[in-house]
Design a protein around this motif. Structure first.
Motif, PDB file in Angstrom:
ATOM      1  N   SER A 312      12.350  41.199  64.268  1.00 33.68           N
ATOM      2  CA  SER A 312      11.785  40.037  62.276  1.00 33.68           C
ATOM      3  C   SER A 312      10.265  40.661  62.501  1.00 33.68           C
ATOM      4  CB  SER A 312      11.693  38.922  62.978  1.00 33.68           C
ATOM      5  OG  SER A 312      12.514  38.440  63.083  1.00 33.68           O
ATOM      6  N   HIS A 313       9.634  41.571  63.932  1.00 33.64           N
ATOM      7  CA  HIS A 313       8.207  41.909  63.379  1.00 33.64           C
ATOM      8  C   HIS A 313       6.905  40.567  63.349  1.00 33.64           C
ATOM      9  CE1 HIS A 313       8.609  46.103  61.854  1.00 33.64           C
ATOM     10  NE2 HIS A 313       9.333  46.169  62.784  1.00 33.64           N
ATOM     11  N   TRP A 314       7.562  39.615  64.562  1.00 33.02           N
ATOM     12  CA  TRP A 314       6.649  38.566  64.709  1.00 33.02           C
ATOM     13  C   TRP A 314       5.854  39.031  66.006  1.00 33.02           C
ATOM     14  CZ3 TRP A 314      10.560  33.931  64.662  1.00 33.02           C
ATOM     15  CH2 TRP A 314      11.184  33.210  63.715  1.00 33.02           C
ATOM     16  N   ARG A 315       4.387  38.218  66.416  1.00 34.96           N
ATOM     17  CA  ARG A 315       3.744  37.938  67.123  1.00 34.96           C
ATOM     18  C   ARG A 315       4.085  38.272  68.770  1.00 34.96           C
ATOM     19  NH1 ARG A 315       0.381  34.759  66.277  1.00 34.96           N
ATOM     20  NH2 ARG A 315      -1.353  36.305  64.746  1.00 34.96           N
ATOM     21  N   ASP A 316       5.039  37.327  68.698  1.00 39.63           N
ATOM     22  CA  ASP A 316       6.223  36.914  69.641  1.00 39.63           C
ATOM     23  C   ASP A 316       7.104  36.073  69.435  1.00 39.63           C
ATOM     24  OD1 ASP A 316       6.279  36.008  72.498  1.00 39.63           O
ATOM     25  OD2 ASP A 316       4.702  35.257  72.566  1.00 39.63           O
TER      26      ASP A 316
END
Length: 448
Positions: A312-316
């Protein structure tokens, strides 16, 4: 993929969704038997891995398939990725390039267990646009835009998969199928004590653990429980001044740290991002299904973590905390369990809030009592650190979503369900119905 779909599906061609067929070996006469097909590549530099299968081989579902094999609703155009043998995985989801675009259709998967070679029944992937997500403009994604995604589903150790997409309006399939649609098959990595502690010596792991000082020593796999009197000192760990008089705060519950569930800290973005305060809790269900054991919880969380970051390309990982069916509490997003860490859980209301996910799906299944009791304990402590009354309401300004426009001031419950901030079924009808009693329990634990 989109240009081909537009040219074929927008016209009255005789073979609707006549995408390039899957290899013949991938369409056996008996799909419950052995299947074959190309394997997707994956990174090999990290524990676990993600196989990404482009959904470019969707074809119309085979005519004359056995009735028990046709789980999709009547009236829709059913298209499928035929059974594929792949490398082992335990969690599955679907992603696409643009988070602002919806996947308009019913998505179903079934998988083949590694242990017994048997195929599961068809299962739905929760497909609500931007259900759990960063706020618009939030610095997520390791320098790239966040992707659209379904909720992932925990299926346990599996080695083959089949996908079905039912389009209600096949003549508008170019709009229904987003660009870059692909199946993500997540291997959470081995679940052994040695594997979980192997990455603990990296600088990233040291920083993650240090963020929990003084609640636990460096490298600790859990933050110990503390009684209500001792929890008074936790206010300073949250960034506040030492209270001159006792404050309303619940006893600190035991919390399994990221080291405890085996987070590979090199996977996430290195920096931590904080909001000003924690004025509200948003309660979620993970929608990953209920077919996991408590012993598998670390693997489930590692799968979610990898799906949120790599797919999903989230930070964490998006949630600040997670709670399993046995009532164990786990640290989610890095930055310190007492601190106001910015999460990616309730689009429009991530600022000044914390997100707690109960692992499971609670639309038709009641949440376990142990999980609800843990939710009460956690909210009593976390909200108490920031002076919030679990029974109250608080004014929050929306940063934009499908329920409240950007800039709208909303009186939210201090303990809210996800659906209070975003139009969604989360946290499930049965969990949402339990929130009033959770508010009362948390207030009692705070001594109110």
């Amino acid at each position: 993929m989109r240009p081909f779909l537009a040219s074929c599906l927008g016209a009255a061609c005789t073979a609707a969704l006549a995408l390039p067929p899957a290899p013949a070996a991938a369409r056996p006469a008996d799909p419950s038997g052995p299947v074959a097909g190309p394997e997707a590549s994956r990174a090999s530099d990290l524990p676990g891995g993600t196989q990404s299968l482009p959904l470019e081989h969707l074809v119309p579902a085979a005519p004359g398939a056995p009735a028990q094999d046709m789980a999709a609703p009547q009236g829709g155009a059913v298209h499928e990725l035929a059974p594929r043998t792949v490398r082992p995985f335990s969690l599955v989801g679907i992603v696409w390039d643009d988070v602002a675009v919806a996947l308009r259709g019913r998505v179903q998967i079934r998988t083949r267990g590694r242990a017994d070679g048997r195929w599961s029944g068809w299962q739905d992937l929760q497909n609500e646009k931007s259900d759990d997500a960063p706020d618009p403009g939030a610095a997520e994604g390791l320098g790239s835009a966040a992707h659209g995604s379904t909720a992932p589903l925990w299926v346990g150790a599996s080695d083959a998969v089949q996908v079905r997409l039912t389009l209600a309006d096949p003549h508008r399939a170019a709009l229904a199928v987003p660009h870059g649609l692909r199946l993500e098959l997540v291997d959470p990595g081995p679940d052994t004590p040695a594997a979980r502690t192997a990455p603990a010596t990296t600088p990233e792991a040291t920083a993650s653990s240090a963020a929990n000082a003084p609640l636990a020593p460096l490298g600790a796999t859990e933050i110990p429980a503390a009684d209500q009197a001792a929890a008074q000192a936790d206010v300073t760990a949250a960034g506040g001044a030492a209270p001159a008089a006792p404050v309303h705060i619940g006893a600190r519950p035991r919390i399994v740290t990221r080291a405890g569930w085996g987070a590979d800290e090199k996977l996430r973005e290195a920096r931590f991002v904080y909001t000003r305060n924690v004025r509200a809790v948003f309660v979620h269900h993970s929608a990953t299904g209920n077919n996991y054991t408590c012993a598998e919880t670390p693997s489930v969380i590692r799968g979610l973590y990898r799906y949120h970051v790599k797919s999903s390309h989230w930070r964490d990982i998006g949630y600040n905390f997670l709670i399993d069916k046995c009532g164990s509490i786990y640290e989610g997003r890095a930055g310190g369990v007492a601190k106001p860490v910015l999460g990616a859980h309730t689009l429009g209301f991530n600022n000044d809030s914390t997100g707690i996910a109960l692992l499971g799906s609670f639309g038709k299944t009641a949440p376990p009592r142990a999980a609800l009791e843990a939710l009460g304990r956690l909210t009593a402590w976390k909200l108490g650190l920031h002076g919030a009354d679990p029974r109250g309401r608080t004014a929050m300004t929306s940063t934009g979503g499908n329920l409240y426009r950007k800039g709208r001031v909303v009186e939210q419950h201090v303990i809210s369900g996800h659906r209070d901030g975003f139009k969604t079924e989360c946290p499930g009808t049965l969990l949402y119905a339990d929130l009033p009693s959770v508010r009362q329990a948390a207030a009692r634990l705070q001594g109110r």
